[in-house]
Scaffold this motif. Structure first.
Motif, PDB file in Angstrom:
ATOM      1  N   ARG A 111       0.814  -1.225   0.000  1.00  0.00           N
ATOM      2  CA  ARG A 111       0.000   0.000   0.000  1.00  0.00           C
ATOM      3  C   ARG A 111       0.848   1.276   0.000  1.00  0.00           C
ATOM      4  NH1 ARG A 111      -4.809  -0.618   4.458  1.00  0.00           N
ATOM      5  NH2 ARG A 111      -5.510  -2.734   3.939  1.00  0.00           N
ATOM      6  N   VAL A 112       2.146   1.151   0.239  1.00  0.00           N
ATOM      7  CA  VAL A 112       3.022   2.305   0.461  1.00  0.00           C
ATOM      8  C   VAL A 112       2.477   3.113   1.636  1.00  0.00           C
ATOM      9  CG1 VAL A 112       4.383   4.053  -0.757  1.00  0.00           C
ATOM     10  CG2 VAL A 112       3.180   2.333  -2.070  1.00  0.00           C
ATOM     11  N   ALA A 113       1.999   2.399   2.660  1.00  0.00           N
ATOM     12  CA  ALA A 113       1.326   3.035   3.794  1.00  0.00           C
ATOM     13  C   ALA A 113       2.260   3.927   4.600  1.00  0.00           C
ATOM     14  CB  ALA A 113       0.719   1.956   4.702  1.00  0.00           C
ATOM     15  N   ALA A 114       3.502   3.491   4.808  1.00  0.00           N
ATOM     16  CA  ALA A 114       4.427   4.299   5.600  1.00  0.00           C
ATOM     17  C   ALA A 114       4.732   5.619   4.908  1.00  0.00           C
ATOM     18  CB  ALA A 114       5.718   3.511   5.843  1.00  0.00           C
ATOM     19  N   GLU A 115       4.871   5.589   3.594  1.00  0.00           N
ATOM     20  CA  GLU A 115       5.136   6.817   2.851  1.00  0.00           C
ATOM     21  C   GLU A 115       3.915   7.724   2.859  1.00  0.00           C
ATOM     22  OE1 GLU A 115       6.380   8.191  -1.683  1.00  0.00           O
ATOM     23  OE2 GLU A 115       6.912   6.186  -0.952  1.00  0.00           O
ATOM     24  N   ASN A 116       2.728   7.123   2.748  1.00  0.00           N
ATOM     25  CA  ASN A 116       1.504   7.928   2.737  1.00  0.00           C
ATOM     26  C   ASN A 116       1.259   8.616   4.080  1.00  0.00           C
ATOM     27  OD1 ASN A 116       1.003   7.134   0.109  1.00  0.00           O
ATOM     28  ND2 ASN A 116      -0.344   5.435   0.705  1.00  0.00           N
ATOM     29  N   GLU A 117       1.491   7.878   5.163  1.00  0.00           N
ATOM     30  CA  GLU A 117       1.155   8.394   6.494  1.00  0.00           C
ATOM     31  C   GLU A 117       2.302   9.123   7.185  1.00  0.00           C
ATOM     32  OE1 GLU A 117      -1.779   8.347   8.081  1.00  0.00           O
ATOM     33  OE2 GLU A 117      -2.703   7.489   6.277  1.00  0.00           O
ATOM     34  N   ALA A 118       3.537   8.637   6.993  1.00  0.00           N
ATOM     35  CA  ALA A 118       4.665   9.207   7.735  1.00  0.00           C
ATOM     36  C   ALA A 118       5.778   9.723   6.832  1.00  0.00           C
ATOM     37  CB  ALA A 118       5.244   8.155   8.691  1.00  0.00           C
ATOM     38  N   HIS A 119       5.569   9.675   5.511  1.00  0.00           N
ATOM     39  CA  HIS A 119       6.545  10.196   4.544  1.00  0.00           C
ATOM     40  C   HIS A 119       7.925   9.553   4.722  1.00  0.00           C
ATOM     41  CE1 HIS A 119       3.491  13.167   3.613  1.00  0.00           C
ATOM     42  NE2 HIS A 119       3.449  13.507   4.892  1.00  0.00           N
ATOM     43  N   CYS A 120       7.931   8.235   4.887  1.00  0.00           N
ATOM     44  CA  CYS A 120       9.185   7.518   5.027  1.00  0.00           C
ATOM     45  C   CYS A 120       8.996   6.091   4.507  1.00  0.00           C
ATOM     46  CB  CYS A 120       9.657   7.488   6.487  1.00  0.00           C
ATOM     47  SG  CYS A 120       8.562   6.555   7.592  1.00  0.00           S
ATOM     48  N   SER A 121      10.073   5.347   4.437  1.00  0.00           N
ATOM     49  CA  SER A 121       9.985   3.965   3.997  1.00  0.00           C
ATOM     50  C   SER A 121       9.457   3.084   5.128  1.00  0.00           C
ATOM     51  CB  SER A 121      11.363   3.466   3.572  1.00  0.00           C
ATOM     52  OG  SER A 121      12.221   3.396   4.705  1.00  0.00           O
ATOM     53  N   THR A 122       9.094   1.855   4.779  1.00  0.00           N
ATOM     54  CA  THR A 122       8.633   0.906   5.789  1.00  0.00           C
ATOM     55  C   THR A 122       9.723   0.642   6.812  1.00  0.00           C
ATOM     56  OG1 THR A 122       7.238  -0.150   4.114  1.00  0.00           O
ATOM     57  CG2 THR A 122       7.643  -1.391   6.136  1.00  0.00           C
ATOM     58  N   ALA A 123      10.955   0.470   6.342  1.00  0.00           N
ATOM     59  CA  ALA A 123      12.063   0.211   7.262  1.00  0.00           C
ATOM     60  C   ALA A 123      12.292   1.392   8.194  1.00  0.00           C
ATOM     61  CB  ALA A 123      13.332  -0.089   6.464  1.00  0.00           C
ATOM     62  N   GLU A 124      12.218   2.612   7.660  1.00  0.00           N
ATOM     63  CA  GLU A 124      12.407   3.797   8.499  1.00  0.00           C
ATOM     64  C   GLU A 124      11.295   3.915   9.532  1.00  0.00           C
ATOM     65  OE1 GLU A 124      13.912   7.100  10.231  1.00  0.00           O
ATOM     66  OE2 GLU A 124      14.914   5.786   8.794  1.00  0.00           O
ATOM     67  N   PHE A 125      10.074   3.568   9.164  1.00  0.00           N
ATOM     68  CA  PHE A 125       8.956   3.606  10.112  1.00  0.00           C
ATOM     69  C   PHE A 125       9.207   2.635  11.270  1.00  0.00           C
ATOM     70  CE2 PHE A 125       4.743   2.628  11.750  1.00  0.00           C
ATOM     71  CZ  PHE A 125       4.143   3.873  11.789  1.00  0.00           C
ATOM     72  N   LEU A 126       9.682   1.434  10.959  1.00  0.00           N
ATOM     73  CA  LEU A 126      10.023   0.478  12.012  1.00  0.00           C
ATOM     74  C   LEU A 126      11.140   1.028  12.888  1.00  0.00           C
ATOM     75  CD1 LEU A 126      10.035  -2.933  10.082  1.00  0.00           C
ATOM     76  CD2 LEU A 126       8.440  -2.246  11.887  1.00  0.00           C
ATOM     77  N   HIS A 127      12.107   1.659  12.266  1.00  0.00           N
ATOM     78  CA  HIS A 127      13.244   2.203  12.995  1.00  0.00           C
ATOM     79  C   HIS A 127      12.815   3.294  13.980  1.00  0.00           C
ATOM     80  CE1 HIS A 127      17.176   3.772  13.899  1.00  0.00           C
ATOM     81  NE2 HIS A 127      16.925   4.915  13.291  1.00  0.00           N
ATOM     82  N   ARG A 128      11.885   4.130  13.552  1.00  0.00           N
ATOM     83  CA  ARG A 128      11.454   5.239  14.406  1.00  0.00           C
ATOM     84  C   ARG A 128      10.720   4.776  15.658  1.00  0.00           C
ATOM     85  NH1 ARG A 128       8.785   9.500  10.051  1.00  0.00           N
ATOM     86  NH2 ARG A 128      10.682   9.900   8.819  1.00  0.00           N
ATOM     87  N   GLY A 129       9.883   3.748  15.503  1.00  0.00           N
ATOM     88  CA  GLY A 129       9.006   3.422  16.614  1.00  0.00           C
ATOM     89  C   GLY A 129       9.350   2.208  17.434  1.00  0.00           C
TER      90      GLY A 129
END
Length: 383
Positions: A63-81
């Motif tokens: 879905r490219v959900a991480a980019e849509n919601e947090a403007h980052c890649s899936t890996a970066e989203f995992l890294h942040r949280g």
């Protein structure tokens, strides 16, 4: 969305079982069998939750959900949280996507028949097989490997991948294996490296990787020295002594230092920074004689005076006169070019490059005069 079968319900059941057991006030009174069952249930829960995470990652990526919601890649989203390193997160995402390409494998993970680590090995092995084998052959390989997961650990599955290929496509197995080995050798050569890091608590950590052929050479030499040391220990302690895993690690570490010290004793290393490789320790004579206090090395790490005395048994001692600020006053100026004694004085004073913002250590620096030698100016370090 990818179907998880009974994955969600299975996770809830196992998680509830584990949670209930951990909260039970009489956990310490459980029988050995009960504790073993608890451990088994917890391990199964880990596998199921990892499978659920992989399903979620694949859907997020689709879905490219991480980019849509947090403007980052899936890996970066995992890294942040979630507190993982970014390298770990990239590996998790890459692995989840690769496992998702094999329907039989993901189904087996969903019902707990294959662990995440086993699934990674199977997916990696299948990915290395050429597409021109055909969907039917690849499907049989996948089925066989998934079935073998019930009796083989991940390390054994690595070997099984190629045994299965030999069975399913014997006419192509040698060719595919040769191509795989060539790719791995090139990658190993390209990615080789070694890192040395001081943990700040008296230990230097060594971490790295080298091609397997080079590694076999290293292992052969280290094992020879370790075996020799072990035999000497047996002669001292008696034949009844037992070699434990911890002992083997200690012997290998000692073997590495045996090689280093032998290399130094025969002066086989090339010059580095204008001098042969040295370990510089700064201490006063009273501390050296008394064996008390702590000493600073040129890199900034501290060692005890007792350890400095050990090093002093087989080293070059360079006396120098320092002023109250620690500046070397008397090492002589009889030579225009920087000699080892003068270089040691600059190591003691500067501890590395003096150029603003440069953090290079003494071994990486050359010594230069601030003003001409005849003017009497002290020398300095610079890269």
């Amino acid at each position: 969305m990818e179907s998880t079968g009974g994955l969600g319900g299975a996770i809830e059941v196992v998680a509830s079982l584990v949670s209930g057991a951990l909260e039970a006030p009489d956990l310490g009174l459980m029988t050995d069998r009960g504790v073993l069952e608890l451990m088994t249930a917890a391990d199964r829960a880990v596998s199921l939750v990892e499978a659920a995470r992989a399903v979620a990652i694949r859907e997020v990526d689709r879905r490219v959900a991480a980019e849509n919601e947090a403007h980052c890649s899936t890996a970066e989203f995992l890294h942040r949280g979630l507190g993982h390193t970014i390298q770990r997160c990239r590996m998790i995402v890459r692995d989840a996507k690769r496992r998702g390409e094999y329907a039989r494998l993901t189904a087996a993970e969903a019902n707990g028949a294959v662990t995440g680590e086993q699934g990674s090995v199977i997916a990696h092995g299948l990915a290395l097989m050429p597409d021109d084998l055909g969907a039917e052959v690849l499907g049989r390989c996948e089925d066989t490997l998934v079935g073998l997961a019930g009796s083989l650990d991940p390390g054994e599955l690595v070997q099984a991948v190629w045994r299965v290929l030999e069975h399913e496509a014997p006419e192509r197995a040698d060719e595919i294996l040769a191509e795989r080995l060539e790719r791995e050798e090139k990658a190993a050569r390209k990615n080789r490296g070694l890192a040395l890091s001081d943990d700040g608590h008296g230990t230097l950590h060594i971490k790295g990787r080298i091609p397997i052929a080079d590694g076999e050479e290293l292992a052969a030499v280290l094992n020879a020295h370790a075996e020799s040391a072990w035999r000497q220990q047996l002669d001292h302690d008696g034949e009844g002594a037992e070699l434990r895993p911890r002992d083997k690690k200690v012997l290998l570490a000692d073997a590495l230092m045996t090689l280093v010290r032998g290399h130094q004793a025969h002066r086989q290393a090339p010059t580095h920074g204008g001098d042969r490789p040295r370990v510089n320790v700064h201490l006063n004579y009273a501390d050296l004689v008394g064996g008390l206090g702590d000493m600073v090395m040129s890199g900034g790490a501290f060692i005890s005076a007792a350890e400095a005395r050990r090093l002093a048994c087989d080293c070059d001692l360079i006396p120098m006169v320092l002023d109250s600020l620690g500046i070397p006053l008397d090492v002589g100026r009889t030579e225009r070019l920087v000699n080892p004694h003068l270089r040691a004085a600059v190591v003691a004073r500067d501890r590395g490059c003096v150029f603003p913002g440069c953090d290079r250590g003494p071994a990486e620096c050359e010594v230069h005069h601030l003003r001409p030698w005849w003017a009497g100016e002290l020398v300095k370090f610079s890269v």
